[in-house]
Design a protein around this motif. Sequence first.
Motif, PDB file in Angstrom:
ATOM      1  N   ALA A 145       0.799  -1.228   0.000  1.00 30.24           N
ATOM      2  CA  ALA A 145       0.000   0.000   0.000  1.00 30.24           C
ATOM      3  C   ALA A 145       0.827   1.271   0.000  1.00 30.24           C
ATOM      4  N   HIS A 146       2.085   1.195   0.385  1.00 32.17           N
ATOM      5  CA  HIS A 146       2.920   2.406   0.341  1.00 32.17           C
ATOM      6  C   HIS A 146       3.028   2.913  -1.099  1.00 32.17           C
ATOM      7  N   CYS A 147       2.920   2.039  -2.074  1.00 36.53           N
ATOM      8  CA  CYS A 147       2.877   2.454  -3.484  1.00 36.53           C
ATOM      9  C   CYS A 147       1.455   2.387  -4.038  1.00 36.53           C
ATOM     10  N   HIS A 148       0.745   1.314  -3.717  1.00 31.46           N
ATOM     11  CA  HIS A 148      -0.580   1.092  -4.304  1.00 31.46           C
ATOM     12  C   HIS A 148      -1.677   1.683  -3.430  1.00 31.46           C
ATOM     13  N   SER A 149      -1.639   3.004  -3.351  1.00 36.01           N
ATOM     14  CA  SER A 149      -2.652   3.822  -2.692  1.00 36.01           C
ATOM     15  C   SER A 149      -2.710   5.128  -3.475  1.00 36.01           C
ATOM     16  N   ARG A 150      -3.689   5.928  -3.200  1.00 37.29           N
ATOM     17  CA  ARG A 150      -3.817   7.176  -3.949  1.00 37.29           C
ATOM     18  C   ARG A 150      -2.544   8.003  -3.786  1.00 37.29           C
ATOM     19  N   TRP A 151      -1.966   8.396  -4.895  1.00 41.47           N
ATOM     20  CA  TRP A 151      -0.725   9.172  -4.976  1.00 41.47           C
ATOM     21  C   TRP A 151       0.464   8.441  -4.370  1.00 41.47           C
ATOM     22  N   GLY A 152       0.407   7.129  -4.303  1.00 39.06           N
ATOM     23  CA  GLY A 152       1.490   6.359  -3.703  1.00 39.06           C
ATOM     24  C   GLY A 152       2.642   6.059  -4.634  1.00 39.06           C
ATOM     25  N   GLY A 153       2.476   6.267  -5.921  1.00 39.57           N
ATOM     26  CA  GLY A 153       3.558   6.008  -6.853  1.00 39.57           C
ATOM     27  C   GLY A 153       3.393   4.754  -7.682  1.00 39.57           C
ATOM     28  N   GLY A 154       2.606   3.797  -7.210  1.00 44.58           N
ATOM     29  CA  GLY A 154       2.365   2.591  -7.998  1.00 44.58           C
ATOM     30  C   GLY A 154       1.560   2.952  -9.236  1.00 44.58           C
ATOM     31  N   ASN A 155       1.951   2.452 -10.394  1.00 43.06           N
ATOM     32  CA  ASN A 155       1.267   2.863 -11.615  1.00 43.06           C
ATOM     33  C   ASN A 155       0.207   1.872 -12.078  1.00 43.06           C
ATOM     34  N   SER A 156      -0.185   0.947 -11.228  1.00 45.73           N
ATOM     35  CA  SER A 156      -1.321   0.078 -11.506  1.00 45.73           C
ATOM     36  C   SER A 156      -2.515   0.625 -10.741  1.00 45.73           C
ATOM     37  N   PRO A 157      -3.676   0.652 -11.379  1.00 45.64           N
ATOM     38  CA  PRO A 157      -4.838   1.315 -10.768  1.00 45.64           C
ATOM     39  C   PRO A 157      -5.568   0.452  -9.739  1.00 45.64           C
ATOM     40  N   PHE A 158      -4.867   0.085  -8.675  1.00 47.10           N
ATOM     41  CA  PHE A 158      -5.532  -0.582  -7.560  1.00 47.10           C
ATOM     42  C   PHE A 158      -4.972  -0.033  -6.261  1.00 47.10           C
ATOM     43  N   PHE A 159      -5.733  -0.237  -5.198  1.00 51.34           N
ATOM     44  CA  PHE A 159      -5.415   0.367  -3.910  1.00 51.34           C
ATOM     45  C   PHE A 159      -5.599  -0.680  -2.824  1.00 51.34           C
ATOM     46  N   VAL A 160      -4.528  -1.110  -2.185  1.00 57.45           N
ATOM     47  CA  VAL A 160      -4.633  -2.166  -1.191  1.00 57.45           C
ATOM     48  C   VAL A 160      -4.555  -1.636   0.244  1.00 57.45           C
ATOM     49  N   VAL A 161      -5.029  -0.423   0.433  1.00 59.29           N
ATOM     50  CA  VAL A 161      -5.103   0.153   1.771  1.00 59.29           C
ATOM     51  C   VAL A 161      -6.105  -0.668   2.584  1.00 59.29           C
ATOM     52  N   TYR A 162      -5.675  -1.124   3.737  1.00 58.19           N
ATOM     53  CA  TYR A 162      -6.451  -2.049   4.555  1.00 58.19           C
ATOM     54  C   TYR A 162      -7.831  -1.519   4.935  1.00 58.19           C
ATOM     55  N   THR A 163      -7.932  -0.230   5.167  1.00 62.55           N
ATOM     56  CA  THR A 163      -9.195   0.330   5.643  1.00 62.55           C
ATOM     57  C   THR A 163     -10.255   0.486   4.548  1.00 62.55           C
ATOM     58  N   LEU A 164      -9.868   0.303   3.291  1.00 67.82           N
ATOM     59  CA  LEU A 164     -10.863   0.351   2.213  1.00 67.82           C
ATOM     60  C   LEU A 164     -11.665  -0.947   2.203  1.00 67.82           C
ATOM     61  N   PRO A 165     -12.954  -0.862   1.916  1.00 66.75           N
ATOM     62  CA  PRO A 165     -13.709  -2.098   1.701  1.00 66.75           C
ATOM     63  C   PRO A 165     -13.075  -2.878   0.543  1.00 66.75           C
ATOM     64  N   LEU A 166     -13.049  -4.186   0.642  1.00 61.66           N
ATOM     65  CA  LEU A 166     -12.393  -5.018  -0.375  1.00 61.66           C
ATOM     66  C   LEU A 166     -12.895  -4.697  -1.773  1.00 61.66           C
ATOM     67  N   VAL A 167     -14.171  -4.460  -1.927  1.00 59.87           N
ATOM     68  CA  VAL A 167     -14.748  -4.174  -3.243  1.00 59.87           C
ATOM     69  C   VAL A 167     -14.147  -2.915  -3.871  1.00 59.87           C
ATOM     70  N   ASP A 168     -13.655  -2.009  -3.061  1.00 61.66           N
ATOM     71  CA  ASP A 168     -13.111  -0.742  -3.562  1.00 61.66           C
ATOM     72  C   ASP A 168     -11.600  -0.778  -3.806  1.00 61.66           C
ATOM     73  N   THR A 169     -10.965  -1.905  -3.565  1.00 61.15           N
ATOM     74  CA  THR A 169      -9.522  -1.998  -3.787  1.00 61.15           C
ATOM     75  C   THR A 169      -9.165  -2.171  -5.257  1.00 61.15           C
ATOM     76  N   ASN A 170     -10.116  -2.612  -6.041  1.00 57.85           N
ATOM     77  CA  ASN A 170      -9.930  -2.842  -7.479  1.00 57.85           C
ATOM     78  C   ASN A 170      -8.919  -3.967  -7.755  1.00 57.85           C
ATOM     79  N   ILE A 171      -8.940  -5.010  -6.897  1.00 59.78           N
ATOM     80  CA  ILE A 171      -8.055  -6.157  -7.126  1.00 59.78           C
ATOM     81  C   ILE A 171      -8.825  -7.446  -7.408  1.00 59.78           C
ATOM     82  N   ILE A 172     -10.079  -7.522  -7.058  1.00 62.91           N
ATOM     83  CA  ILE A 172     -10.830  -8.772  -7.170  1.00 62.91           C
ATOM     84  C   ILE A 172     -11.407  -8.926  -8.569  1.00 62.91           C
TER      85      ILE A 172
END
Length: 136
Positions: free
Chosen positions: A46-73
């Motif tokens: 999540a240090h990269c795969h969060s909003r403005w984290g630097g990861g260039n894939s459009p998913f967000f694995v921040v723990y506090t987000l509901p799983l459906v909103d992580t865009n990984i499933i």
Amino acid sequence: LKGSIEKAHDPNRKMLSFEDSKLAPLTDESASAEKRARGYFHVNCAHCHSRWGGGNSPFFVVYTLPLVDTNIIDVKPAHGNIDLTDARLIAPGHPEKSVLLERIKRLDHYRMPRAGSALVDEKAVKLIEKWILELK
């Protein structure tokens, strides 16, 4: 995708409570596989795969987000399938099709996280495989 990113980062969106947002250690068998796997992704990705984290894939694995909103499933990977058939970032019920799992199992240029990891975390691999199998 744009709508889900905006929704996931809506400041009025209800997030997990403080108690529910505590990360479980990878080895804590009293916590669910989902809670431990999501904690692993939060700490390691999540240090990269969060909003403005630097990861260039459009998913967000921040723990506090509901799983459906992580865009990984059940989402196709943005940067190749690493030769996995019918690849998804996380393919519910199918670890063999799950790119995020494959990336943590490797030590080549597909490896994630790239910085600070020179060994495969076998406990994490087994846990994430278990979690993916539980997803339906």
